[in-house]
Design an enzyme around this catalytic site. Structure first.
Site, PDB file in Angstrom:
ATOM      1  CB  THR A 217     -40.245  51.937  23.037  1.00 30.22           C
ATOM      2  OG1 THR A 217     -38.949  51.055  22.991  1.00 30.22           O
ATOM      3  CG2 THR A 217     -41.511  50.998  22.526  1.00 30.22           C
TER       4      THR A 217
ATOM      5  NE  ARG B  53     -33.423  53.317  15.023  1.00 30.97           N
ATOM      6  CZ  ARG B  53     -32.736  53.379  14.348  1.00 30.97           C
ATOM      7  NH1 ARG B  53     -33.232  53.627  13.185  1.00 30.97           N
ATOM      8  NH2 ARG B  53     -31.355  53.346  14.624  1.00 30.97           N
TER       9      ARG B  53
ATOM     10  NE  ARG C 261     -24.192  52.575  17.859  1.00 31.18           N
ATOM     11  CZ  ARG C 261     -25.264  52.303  18.347  1.00 31.18           C
ATOM     12  NH1 ARG C 261     -25.763  51.288  19.107  1.00 31.18           N
ATOM     13  NH2 ARG C 261     -26.338  53.315  18.203  1.00 31.18           N
TER      14      ARG C 261
ATOM     15  CB  THR D  53     -32.073  61.485  20.009  1.00 34.20           C
ATOM     16  OG1 THR D  53     -30.738  61.908  19.603  1.00 34.20           O
ATOM     17  CG2 THR D  53     -32.881  61.665  19.071  1.00 34.20           C
ATOM     18  NE  ARG D  54     -33.638  56.020  22.864  1.00 30.94           N
ATOM     19  CZ  ARG D  54     -33.318  54.495  23.192  1.00 30.94           C
ATOM     20  NH1 ARG D  54     -34.305  53.724  23.761  1.00 30.94           N
ATOM     21  NH2 ARG D  54     -31.854  54.262  23.527  1.00 30.94           N
TER      22      ARG D  54
ATOM     23  CB  SER E 271     -24.125  57.330  20.783  1.00 30.23           C
ATOM     24  OG  SER E 271     -23.479  56.134  21.478  1.00 30.23           O
TER      25      SER E 271
ATOM     26  CE  LYS F  76     -29.635  48.155  25.367  1.00 25.27           C
ATOM     27  NZ  LYS F  76     -30.155  48.556  24.042  1.00 25.27           N
ATOM     28  CG  ASP F  77     -27.207  47.501  20.813  1.00 22.62           C
ATOM     29  OD1 ASP F  77     -28.534  47.305  20.843  1.00 22.62           O
ATOM     30  OD2 ASP F  77     -26.623  48.605  21.105  1.00 22.62           O
TER      31      ASP F  77
ATOM     32  CB  CYS G  56     -33.643  43.656  15.813  1.00 22.11           C
ATOM     33  SG  CYS G  56     -32.120  44.401  16.728  1.00 22.11           S
TER      34      CYS G  56
ATOM     35  CG  ASN H  48     -28.141  59.731  20.996  1.00 22.74           C
ATOM     36  OD1 ASN H  48     -28.874  60.575  21.510  1.00 22.74           O
ATOM     37  ND2 ASN H  48     -27.091  60.248  20.412  1.00 22.74           N
TER      38      ASN H  48
ATOM     39  CG  LEU I  95     -40.377  43.648  17.897  1.00 22.95           C
ATOM     40  CD1 LEU I  95     -41.278  44.667  17.185  1.00 22.95           C
ATOM     41  CD2 LEU I  95     -39.808  42.884  16.888  1.00 22.95           C
ATOM     42  NE  ARG I  96     -36.360  44.008  26.040  1.00 23.53           N
ATOM     43  CZ  ARG I  96     -36.388  44.993  27.022  1.00 23.53           C
ATOM     44  NH1 ARG I  96     -37.102  44.582  28.016  1.00 23.53           N
ATOM     45  NH2 ARG I  96     -35.458  45.993  26.939  1.00 23.53           N
ATOM     46  NE  ARG I  97     -36.417  48.946  26.769  1.00 21.02           N
ATOM     47  CZ  ARG I  97     -35.224  49.680  26.684  1.00 21.02           C
ATOM     48  NH1 ARG I  97     -35.134  50.331  25.604  1.00 21.02           N
ATOM     49  NH2 ARG I  97     -34.323  49.350  27.634  1.00 21.02           N
TER      50      ARG I  97
END
Length: 315
Positions: A135, A157, A17, A162-163, A19, A91-92, A250, A159, A138-140
């Site tokens: 965030t 959402r 990717r 961006t966050r 990023s 993790k993705d 996910c 990278n 979904l887990r967090r």
């Protein structure tokens, strides 16, 4: 086995990717291959690919189709021969690869913990009632609401850069990032604190880089075997078996972390409702050779304890 090493005229093409973090992971992979085979940088070409998950930034991942959103285009280019190998954040990654592709090389795992990032608070415990947390995980989200139902959670959402920009603009009071990503970007100071697994168990395979290849590509197989980190592979065998027995998308809040202790592996795992109203956790130990069986066993124990309607919301 004899095979022709890549050359500047015919470089090994590394898909990733685009990023900054994804590129940093690809560059780390390139550096390790360069060192292992004493090759110059020109023998490798890093090829950034824009995935569906990168294009759509204003909707939750669970509405778009899950983890494959960050791999589909890259894997298609692997299968048609445009790319030779692909570098992924584990993790993705879905638990199953498309026919013809293999994922059996992992780089040494970085810090697996979550990072707490805020412009005002030093830790999760410092947040006041009603403060806003951003965030997209979904887990967090589920873990946070289980522990702090008094907080507000908004979609966040993008990278890392961006966050951080959204945080500076006041969209939220704090967010979470992976410590591994901040370390790989040489930005560890961004974290106000690292969250201990006992407080927030990380995502399955968080902090690990995986390198995918074509099943029939003997050169890629031989080259990647030289940089594979065995302990990381052992830990991920337990974690990904745990994930596979539950749900590899996910769409379900799942956390898991395996650690090596001598000749044993210790796995902790948990499943949650998306709204944080329920959480079930379990753990166990086994010999390292039984890592995958341990992951499967703990997953099945959790499934047996969860109410029958625990996953019904997915339908």
């Amino acid at each position: 086995m004899t095979f022709a090493l890549p050359t500047p005229a015919e470089p090994l093409k590394i898909g990733t990717r685009g990023s900054p973090l994804a590129l940093a992971q690809a560059y780390e992979t390139r550096a390790r291959l360069m060192a292992a085979f004493e090759l110059p940088e020109a023998c490798f070409e890093v090829v950034p690919v824009v995935t569906t998950g990168d294009k759509i930034q204003d909707r939750p991942l669970k509405e778009l189709g899950g983890k494959g959103l960050f791999t589909r285009e890259i894997e298609e280019m692997m299968l048609d021969g445009t790319l030779d190998i692909a570098v992924h954040s584990m993790k993705d990654m879905p638990v199953e690869q498309p026919d013809g592709l293999v994922l059996d090389c992992y780089l040494p795992r970085e810090d697996e913990r979550d990072a707490f990032v805020s412009t005002s608070a030093g830790s999760l415990a410092d947040l006041a009632q009603g403060q806003v947390v951003g965030t997209s995980s979904l887990r967090r989200r589920a873990q946070l609401l289980f522990r702090r139902p008094d907080l507000q959670v908004v979609e966040f959402r993008g990278n890392v850069q961006t966050r951080l920009r959204k945080l500076s603009e006041g969209v939220a009071d704090c967010t979470f990032l992976a410590m591994a990503g901040l370390n790989r970007l040489s930005m560890p100071e961004v974290a106000k604190s690292a969250i201990a697994p006992e407080e927030m168990l990380p995502a399955v395979a968080q902090g690990a880089i995986g390198i995918e290849r074509r099943e029939t590509d003997q050169r890629a197989e031989a080259m990647l075997s030289e940089i594979h980190d065995v302990p990381t592979g052992q830990r991920l065998a337990a974690e990904r078996a745990f994930l596979a027995a539950l749900d590899g998308s996910c769409e379900t809040p799942i956390a898991g972390l395996a650690l090596l202790e001598g000749d044993e592996i210790w796995l902790r795992g948990e499943i949650l409702r998306p709204d944080g109203s329920e959480c079930f956790a379990d753990e166990g130990r086994a010999s390292i050779s039984d890592a995958a069986a341990l992951g499967d066993e703990i997953a099945r124990r959790l499934l047996s304890r969860a109410p029958k309607d625990f996953f019904d919301w997915r339908a």
